[in-house]
Design an enzyme around this catalytic site. Structure first.
Site, PDB file in Angstrom:
ATOM      1  NE  ARG A 121      43.431  40.919  35.281  1.00  0.00           N
ATOM      2  CZ  ARG A 121      42.223  40.660  35.811  1.00  0.00           C
ATOM      3  NH1 ARG A 121      41.412  41.635  36.102  1.00  0.00           N
ATOM      4  NH2 ARG A 121      41.857  39.424  36.024  1.00  0.00           N
ATOM      5  CE1 TYR A 122      46.026  46.698  34.182  1.00  0.00           C
ATOM      6  CE2 TYR A 122      45.058  46.259  36.320  1.00  0.00           C
ATOM      7  CZ  TYR A 122      44.925  46.660  35.002  1.00  0.00           C
ATOM      8  OH  TYR A 122      43.688  47.015  34.538  1.00  0.00           O
ATOM      9  NE  ARG A 125      47.770  49.194  38.507  1.00  0.00           N
ATOM     10  CZ  ARG A 125      48.187  49.150  37.246  1.00  0.00           C
ATOM     11  NH1 ARG A 125      49.421  48.792  36.957  1.00  0.00           N
ATOM     12  NH2 ARG A 125      47.355  49.432  36.258  1.00  0.00           N
ATOM     13  CB  CYS A 134      29.796  42.578  51.482  1.00  0.00           C
ATOM     14  SG  CYS A 134      31.143  42.843  50.319  1.00  0.00           S
ATOM     15  CB  CYS A 138      26.181  45.558  45.627  1.00  0.00           C
ATOM     16  SG  CYS A 138      26.890  46.595  46.901  1.00  0.00           S
ATOM     17  CB  CYS A 141      28.360  41.876  43.635  1.00  0.00           C
ATOM     18  SG  CYS A 141      30.043  41.486  44.165  1.00  0.00           S
ATOM     19  NE  ARG A 143      36.507  40.772  42.955  1.00  0.00           N
ATOM     20  CZ  ARG A 143      37.007  41.919  43.436  1.00  0.00           C
ATOM     21  NH1 ARG A 143      36.665  42.345  44.632  1.00  0.00           N
ATOM     22  NH2 ARG A 143      37.872  42.607  42.727  1.00  0.00           N
ATOM     23  CG  ASP A 302      32.938  43.733  35.403  1.00  0.00           C
ATOM     24  OD1 ASP A 302      33.472  44.343  34.457  1.00  0.00           O
ATOM     25  OD2 ASP A 302      33.369  43.755  36.572  1.00  0.00           O
ATOM     26  CG  ASP A 339      38.110  45.156  34.738  1.00  0.00           C
ATOM     27  OD1 ASP A 339      39.184  44.841  34.155  1.00  0.00           O
ATOM     28  OD2 ASP A 339      38.033  45.312  35.965  1.00  0.00           O
ATOM     29  CE  LYS A 346      39.936  48.442  37.369  1.00  0.00           C
ATOM     30  NZ  LYS A 346      40.988  47.488  37.824  1.00  0.00           N
TER      31      LYS A 346
HETATM   32  C1  LIG Z   1      41.529  47.403  38.935  1.00  0.00           C
HETATM   33  C2  LIG Z   1      42.590  46.474  39.255  1.00  0.00           C
HETATM   34  C3  LIG Z   1      43.841  46.932  39.707  1.00  0.00           C
HETATM   35  C4  LIG Z   1      44.151  48.398  39.853  1.00  0.00           C
HETATM   36  O1  LIG Z   1      44.117  49.029  38.632  1.00  0.00           O
HETATM   37  P1  LIG Z   1      44.325  50.612  38.571  1.00  0.00           P
HETATM   38  O2  LIG Z   1      44.001  50.962  37.153  1.00  0.00           O
HETATM   39  O3  LIG Z   1      45.756  50.856  38.932  1.00  0.00           O
HETATM   40  O4  LIG Z   1      43.404  51.233  39.555  1.00  0.00           O
HETATM   41  C5  LIG Z   1      44.798  46.003  39.981  1.00  0.00           C
HETATM   42  N1  LIG Z   1      44.574  44.682  39.830  1.00  0.00           N
HETATM   43  C6  LIG Z   1      43.393  44.200  39.388  1.00  0.00           C
HETATM   44  C7  LIG Z   1      43.212  42.739  39.228  1.00  0.00           C
HETATM   45  C8  LIG Z   1      42.360  45.086  39.098  1.00  0.00           C
HETATM   46  O5  LIG Z   1      41.186  44.618  38.678  1.00  0.00           O
END
Ligand SMILES: *Cc1c(COP(=O)(O)O)cnc(C)c1O
Length: 437
Positions: A121-122, A125, A134, A138, A141, A143, A302, A339, A346
């Site tokens: 997504r980002y 990372r 799990c 929970c 959840c 998911r 969520d 989110d 986020k």
């Molecule tokens: C939360 C999340 C991350 C990590 O986000 P940070 O703000 O760096 O903690 C990375 N990928 C996805 C899909 C996420 O939901």
């Protein structure tokens, strides 16, 4: 070894004889996880009416039940209907109510998945779902769509798809292992996985997101910690939601991880009737920092299916943040985030502190309600940035400068880009212009 009465009672009932010595064996805990209504009633002595049982069976038919004996032992049986542990673990007919704004996959994690197991997504990372298992399900959840799918531990070949994606995507510097719970993998699998990922040159850090210290703390064994220690820098995010979850056992697990040298964070979800109270939240956060855990995120619940009874208005989150900022240690407070539905990531949300602004003065208010001014510099020579770092007089001498293009609002602020506005696709006004040309 000291066990409390709740633990002894459950252990004795499970084994039909006093076998409390197994209590701290995490595999024993998993083997005896409570997965049926009957077993829950038997072990807790709580009895439901016929109507309640019918509703609960329907609920567990869609969203299955699983509670570790350890987590079960934390339920206050006398007042279970109000108990935050019970509410997180047990569930009820309300879960079968879905409302229009809910989705199976509200964060579009599956859509943003280039290969199985990865959500990218980002820019820098990725989220890597390394297990679908799990120890406890929970009820809140995010998911939920996946909960109770046939418990599925990916094979090395399946995990290799994700690992290859990371290998072939040099911008990924941060890998977040999630699931399911990554600590549900065997020690050997964890060792192998971390060793594969840590050999990828562009991966700078790995993080593990886990609720194991909360629901199955005995999984944090010395052997597991000694494996993890080989793969520093490794960050670990736990998932405590309520102060009652910080028990002798969970504190021991957390201490092992902290002593192992891993920076510990915590992600909580804001849950109606569980922790949507400024005093409960503050107590949780204080306990976390006492145990060397830095609160990281507080999530707005969520829009996953069947969670409407857990959701609070966003105002509740802002009220909680208002009660924290300034009132308690800065490192005891998480960032409150929503989110974004649809996969926008986020978004942090806070009370407002800037009240007004002139060309050289900002009017701010503090946590006590004091209104104050900050005088800005009268002369500040803006440094025009053309992203030509080699010829910049700041002379940072960065040999690893950030090469990514500015995007979003960052781009609007940057000098090196001519974009003056961001316009949604299919803007009618601009389409008319095109038509007139
Ligand atoms: C939360 C999340 C991350 C990590 O986000 P940070 O703000 O760096 O903690 C990375 N990928 C996805 C899909 C996420 O939901």
């Amino acid at each position: 070894m000291i066990y409390n009465n709740a633990q002894k009672e459950i252990a004795n009932k499970i084994e039909g004889e006093p076998k409390i010595s197994n209590w701290k064996d995490w595999r024993w805990q998993l083997k005896h996880a409570i997965r049926s209504l009957e077993k829950f009633e038997y072990l807790t002595g709580i009895k439901f009416s016929d109507d309640e049982r019918r509703d609960l069976k329907k609920t567990f038919g869609k969203f299955p039940l699983s509670i570790t004996p350890y987590y079960l032992s934390l339920i206050d049986k006398k007042n279970y209907k109000n108990d935050p542990i019970f509410k997180q673990a047990f569930g009820g007919i309300e879960e079968l109510t879905t409302i229009n704004s809910e989705h199976e996959d509200p964060l579009s994690e599956d859509k943003d998945s280039p290969v199985r197991g990865i959500t990218h997504r980002y820019p820098d990372r990725v989220l890597f779902h390394v297990s679908n298992v799990c120890s406890m399900y929970c009820r809140f959840c995010t998911r939920k769509r996946k909960v109770g799918d046939v418990d599925f531990v990916p094979s090395k070949d399946e995990l290799a798809e994700g690992i290859n994606y990371i290998k072939n995507t040099p911008q990924v510097r941060d890998v977040l292992l999630s699931g399911g719970d990554p600590f549900m993998l065997s020690d050997d699998k964890i060792d192998w996985l971390l060793s594969e990922i840590s050999q990828i040159p562009h991966v700078e850090i790995v993080r593990i997101g886990t609720r194991i210290p909360v629901v199955l703390p005995y999984r944090i064994t010395d052997n597991l910690v000694s494996i993890l220690k080989k793969y520093q820098p490794l960050w670990i995010n736990t998932h405590f939601n309520h102060p009652n979850e910080l028990t002798t056992s969970s504190k021991e697990a957390v201490a092992k991880l902290a002593d192992g040298g891993f920076p510990l964070g915590n992600q909580s979800v804001l849950l109606a009737d569980v922790n949507d109270c400024t005093r409960i939240m503050k107590s949780l956060l204080h306990k976390l920092v006492q145990n060397r855990i830095r609160p990281y995120y507080l999530y707005q619940c969520d829009l996953s299916e069947g969670l409407s009874h857990f959701r609070t208005p966003i105002g509740k989150g802002i009220e909680i943040m208002e009660s924290l900022i300034g009132h308690t240690s800065g490192f005891a407070r998480p960032t409150y985030v929503i989110d974004a539905p649809g996969g926008g990531g986020k978004i942090p949300v806070m009370p407002n502190y800037i009240i007004s602004w002139s060309t050289n003065k900002v009017v701010l208010r503090n946590y006590e309600g004091v209104i104050t001014t900050y005088k800005e510099p009268d002369s500040y020579e803006p440094k025009l940035c053309d992203r030509d770092c080699d010829n910049c007089n700041l002379d940072l001498n960065l040999n690893e400068k950030d090469e990514t293009e500015a995007i979003g609002i960052e781009k609007l602020l940057s000098d090196s880009c001519d974009t003056i506005s961001l316009v949604p696709e299919n803007n009618e006004r601009l389409q008319r212009r095109d038509d007139n040309e």
